[in-house]
Scaffold this motif. Structure first.
Motif, PDB file in Angstrom:
ATOM      1  N   ILE A  66      17.068 -41.211 -26.717  1.00 36.85           N
ATOM      2  CA  ILE A  66      18.037 -41.299 -27.663  1.00 36.85           C
ATOM      3  C   ILE A  66      19.606 -41.748 -27.285  1.00 36.85           C
ATOM      4  N   ALA A 109      21.534 -45.617 -26.409  1.00 41.71           N
ATOM      5  CA  ALA A 109      21.318 -46.452 -25.086  1.00 41.71           C
ATOM      6  C   ALA A 109      22.643 -46.836 -24.440  1.00 41.71           C
ATOM      7  N   GLY A 110      23.379 -45.686 -24.182  1.00 34.65           N
ATOM      8  CA  GLY A 110      24.721 -45.958 -23.712  1.00 34.65           C
ATOM      9  C   GLY A 110      24.554 -45.691 -22.150  1.00 34.65           C
ATOM     10  N   MET A 140      24.557 -43.146 -20.109  1.00 37.52           N
ATOM     11  CA  MET A 140      23.370 -42.022 -19.426  1.00 37.52           C
ATOM     12  C   MET A 140      22.002 -42.581 -20.127  1.00 37.52           C
ATOM     13  N   GLY A 141      21.835 -42.921 -21.284  1.00 39.85           N
ATOM     14  CA  GLY A 141      20.398 -43.097 -21.751  1.00 39.85           C
ATOM     15  C   GLY A 141      19.763 -44.395 -21.036  1.00 39.85           C
ATOM     16  N   LEU A 183      15.834 -45.188 -28.660  1.00 36.91           N
ATOM     17  CA  LEU A 183      16.400 -45.163 -29.973  1.00 36.91           C
ATOM     18  C   LEU A 183      17.848 -45.512 -29.967  1.00 36.91           C
ATOM     19  N   MET A 200      21.196 -46.389 -33.251  1.00 36.12           N
ATOM     20  CA  MET A 200      21.426 -46.562 -34.468  1.00 36.12           C
ATOM     21  C   MET A 200      21.697 -47.855 -35.078  1.00 36.12           C
ATOM     22  N   VAL A 223      27.107 -34.686 -34.225  1.00 32.08           N
ATOM     23  CA  VAL A 223      26.145 -35.983 -33.709  1.00 32.08           C
ATOM     24  C   VAL A 223      24.764 -35.230 -33.445  1.00 32.08           C
ATOM     25  N   HIS A 245      20.382 -32.096 -17.602  1.00 36.19           N
ATOM     26  CA  HIS A 245      21.900 -32.576 -17.404  1.00 36.19           C
ATOM     27  C   HIS A 245      21.905 -33.594 -16.167  1.00 36.19           C
ATOM     28  N   PHE A 246      21.595 -34.920 -16.503  1.00 35.45           N
ATOM     29  CA  PHE A 246      21.769 -35.925 -15.370  1.00 35.45           C
ATOM     30  C   PHE A 246      23.139 -36.162 -15.049  1.00 35.45           C
ATOM     31  N   SER A 271      25.916 -39.035 -13.311  1.00 37.54           N
ATOM     32  CA  SER A 271      26.218 -40.379 -13.669  1.00 37.54           C
ATOM     33  C   SER A 271      26.380 -41.097 -11.846  1.00 37.54           C
TER      34      SER A 271
END
Ligand code: NAI
Length: 699
Positions: free
Chosen positions: A303, A305-306, A308-309, A326, A328, A390, A434-435, A437
């Protein structure tokens, strides 16, 4: 039994039988000598075959014995090899699958070697800061030739048996079997065919020369020196192999022994051995049995797609696991997919990824705007904005649509996972992943165990982590988890150092000289100084009494957020990552210092390093005591894999152990007396104080 004994006609078969890799621990060595004796005592036996059961010939020494007296307890590996060499009957090593370290040294002591194709052969000791200590540096050059042997010993990398067999003049393998399956039969036939040949051939009697020895070893030293900065073992490997070409075998063996023992006591080897064990220990959770049934994870939903996603999704695509993303809005999805594409395309351009693999991976990725499309996914990982409201919306939806066995994971870096879990009617299925970056590159994964997270969920995500090649470390729920909670204290010290007289470059240089990949200010510029700013603003509300340097806030007020704005503690040129000191920033620090009435003092590199590193250590001791981390070695893994702590120092906890916890606390007591520092922080954590009082260490 750690070795098995069978008789096949006139051939005795001794099979190493110590799963998983037939490690040559004391019990195995003892059992081997007993069976060698048995074969030699039996007149009906004409020759002996040694092989390994299961997945390996032998993976080598038992690492748990390293550095303990058990490694040298008789029969040690030297004595076993000597016994093989002295056997009155020929001994044949039948090598397959894995033949490494002590396993290869044992095989080199045999009179003959027959190998199956596809076997990984290596002397990997250098990876633990050592060199082969049971004759490997003396026998392999004799059997294989000086140059290929040195390459293997210095790199520690495995080479396939069929490649080694092609080396001209090699005497490592007397025969290649046609396959692993036919190896036993071919070994028996071979053993019978050579049963009567005398004298028995010994690798130690082979000549070992290099046509151009002095020049070659000089060249090798230059090469190795450049590549092995901070690690002494590779150069010692060169010394040992050179000795094989210049000294008598027995003298070379003694020389190798001496080098091995010296390396064993170096902090670098201790660090590497510690990491080897810590990495394996990290995957074990004390109250979760190893055979805990796991959930089947065949597909993933992400959820958001920024930043991290996208990175998270790539991990799974790389491992061949389908991902559904997914968002919005369609634009956000398109942007996210384009970033993933760009990432893969740059790998293709660099030749790191084949075109068909790239297409295969993109083929595993699908997108949606509707939660209902996620109902078949086995696991979902949420990576939306870092706001509780959120997260609440997302988890309420996930609770509604996901199938009952699904795992619901959050990538939150600061929020309370227990609260996130409470938004669902199945908190036992909720876990933190917790990945770090960039998520497709960084090895570290903090697995955050909520109050109610089920054990099978923990077992499953640890296995999933392995599949996507992450080093997973379990953390309890607290602000910042293990890594960021510690780094906050480190960052705070960085700020005090500026106030007291340092420049950002001076602090960075000192800790980088200590071995960190990046000092705190370069790191801030890379991560974005606004992230720390947001956390501090929260702290000012939550903990009004906590002392902070205000310099970083002043920097952020100028909009100097770091690399992304082209300016932070340093200046940056577009497209480059070089940090260029900025005199306005230095002037800003000086001015602020003046406004506080502080006259700057010269601070030594030693003080800088101690304050930064011991701030990690003291916070870590609290983390251990609170049970947020279950082992000191887990904390080391977090810092080594996620925060650029120097590998050759083994992590903050091992480093503190090596300095001596008493000395660490003494220094902390000194720092507590500095009125510009935070005396309350430097009060030793109760666990640390207790360990010092008892003369113990973290590890
Ligand atoms: P980002 O802002 O790059 O991406 C967030 C994405 O989530 C955006 O594309 C946004 O459109 C989407 N989104 C927001 N609300 C949504 C909703 N209700 N449904 C679906 N999609 C939604 O943020 P970033 O940096 O990727 O962070 C995401 C999470 O990862 C946060 O919880 C953050 O704390 C955590 N994290 C971030 C790290 C970093 O270095 N950026 C490191 C580790 C964790």
């Amino acid at each position: 039994m750690t070795t098995l004994y069978e008789v096949h006609g006139s051939v005795a078969l001794i099979t190493l039988n110590n799963p998983p890799v037939n490690g040559l621990g004391h019990a195995t060595r003892l059992s081997m000598t007993e069976n060698l004796q048995k074969a030699n005592d039996d007149d009906a036996i004409k020759s002996i075959v040694i092989t390994g059961a299961g997945k390996a010939f032998s993976g080598g020494a038992d690492i748990k014995e390293f550095g303990s007296p058990k490694a040298m307890q008789e029969p040690n590996l030297h004595s076993v090899i000597q016994m093989i060499e002295n056997s009155s009957k020929p001994v044949v090593a039948a090598i397959h699958s894995v033949c490494m370290g002590g396993g290869l040294e044992l095989a080199l002591g045999c009179h003959y070697r027959i190998a199956a194709p596809g076997c990984s052969v290596a002397l990997p000791e250098v990876k633990l800061g050592l060199l082969p200590g049971a004759g490997g540096t003396q026998r392999l050059p004799r059997a294989l030739g000086v140059e290929p042997a040195l390459n293997m010993i210095v790199s520690g990398e495995p080479v396939k048996s069929e490649l080694l067999a092609q080396i001209p003049g090699q005497k490592l393998f007397d025969k290649m079997a046609s396959s692993a399956e036919s190896l036993p039969d071919e070994a028996f036939a071979f053993a019978q065919s050579i049963a009567d040949i005398r004298p028995l051939p010994l690798v130690r009697n082979l000549p070992c020369k290099h046509r151009n020895g002095d020049a070659y070893f000089q060249f090798a030293r230059n090469m190795v020196k450049g590549m092995s900065k901070n690690f002494p073992a590779p150069l010692k490997c060169v010394d040992a192999v050179e000795a094989a070409t210049k000294q008598k075998f027995a003298d070379g063996l003694l020389f190798e022994r001496e080098l091995f023992i010296n390396l064993m006591w170096t902090p670098e080897s201790r660090a590497l051995r510690h990491i080897f064990i810590a990495e394996r220990a990290a995957s074990k959770i004390p109250d979760v049995p190893q055979d805990m049934p796991q959930r089947d994870i065949k597909s993933i939903a992400v959820i958001g797609a920024g930043t991290m996603g996208g990175g998270i999704a790539m991990n799974f695509l790389n491992a061949g696991i389908p991902v559904k993303m997914l968002e919005m809005k369609q634009e956000a999805l398109d942007r996210g997919i384009a970033t993933i594409r760009k990432n893969y395309e740059s790998q293709v351009k660099k030749g790191k990824l084949k075109q068909d693999k790239y297409e295969q991976r993109m083929g595993l990725l699908s997108t949606t705007l509707s939660y209902d499309d996620l109902k078949d996914s086995d696991m979902v990982i949420e990576a939306v904005f870092e706001e509780m409201g959120v997260k609440e919306k997302v988890f309420t939806e996930l609770d509604r649509v996901m199938k009952p066995s699904a795992i619901l994971a959050s990538n939150t870096s600061t929020l309370d996972l227990n609260q996130i879990a409470s938004f669902t009617k199945r908190p036992e299925d909720v876990v933190g992943l917790h990945f770090f970056s960039p998520a497709n590159i960084m090895k570290l994964l903090e697995v955050v165990r909520g109050e109610k997270t089920a054990k099978d969920v923990m077992a499953t995500v640890m296995a999933v982590a392995k599949k996507i090649r992450k080093t997973a470390v379990v953390s309890g729920v607290c602000d910042g988890f293990i890594g960021n909670r510690m780094i906050e204290q480190y960052g705070r010290q960085g700020g005090f150092l500026l106030d007291e007289g340092c420049t950002p470059a001076q602090v960075d240089k000192a800790i980088e000289k200590f071995g960190f990949a990046m000092g705190p200010f370069r790191m801030g510029d890379l991560a974005g100084n606004d992230i720390g700013w947001a956390i501090r603003k929260r702290r000012y509300q939550e903990k009004p009494g906590m002392k902070y340097s205000k310099t970083a806030d002043l920097l952020c007020e100028k909009g100097r957020f770091g690399q992304k704005t082209g300016a932070g503690w340093y200046d940056y040129v577009a497209g480059k990552r070089d940090a260029i000191p900025n005199h306005e920033v230095v002037a800003m620090i000086e001015e602020h210092r003046k406004s506080l009435g502080i006259s700057p003092r010269k601070i030594s590199d030693e003080e800088i390093v101690q304050r930064l590193v011991y701030s990690l250590v003291n916070e870590a001791a609290h983390i251990l005591e609170e049970g947020i981390a279950t082992k000191a070695s887990d904390i080391d893994m977090v810092y080594l894999m996620g925060y650029g702590f120097p590998i050759y120092r083994g992590g903050p906890m091992l480093y503190a152990d090596q300095v001596g916890l008493f000395n660490v606390v003494q220094a902390m007591n000194r720092f507590a007396k500095n009125p510009l520092d935070d005396a309350s922080f430097w009060k030793p954590a109760p666990l640390l104080a207790r360990l010092v009082a008892e003369g113990k260490t973290f590890n």
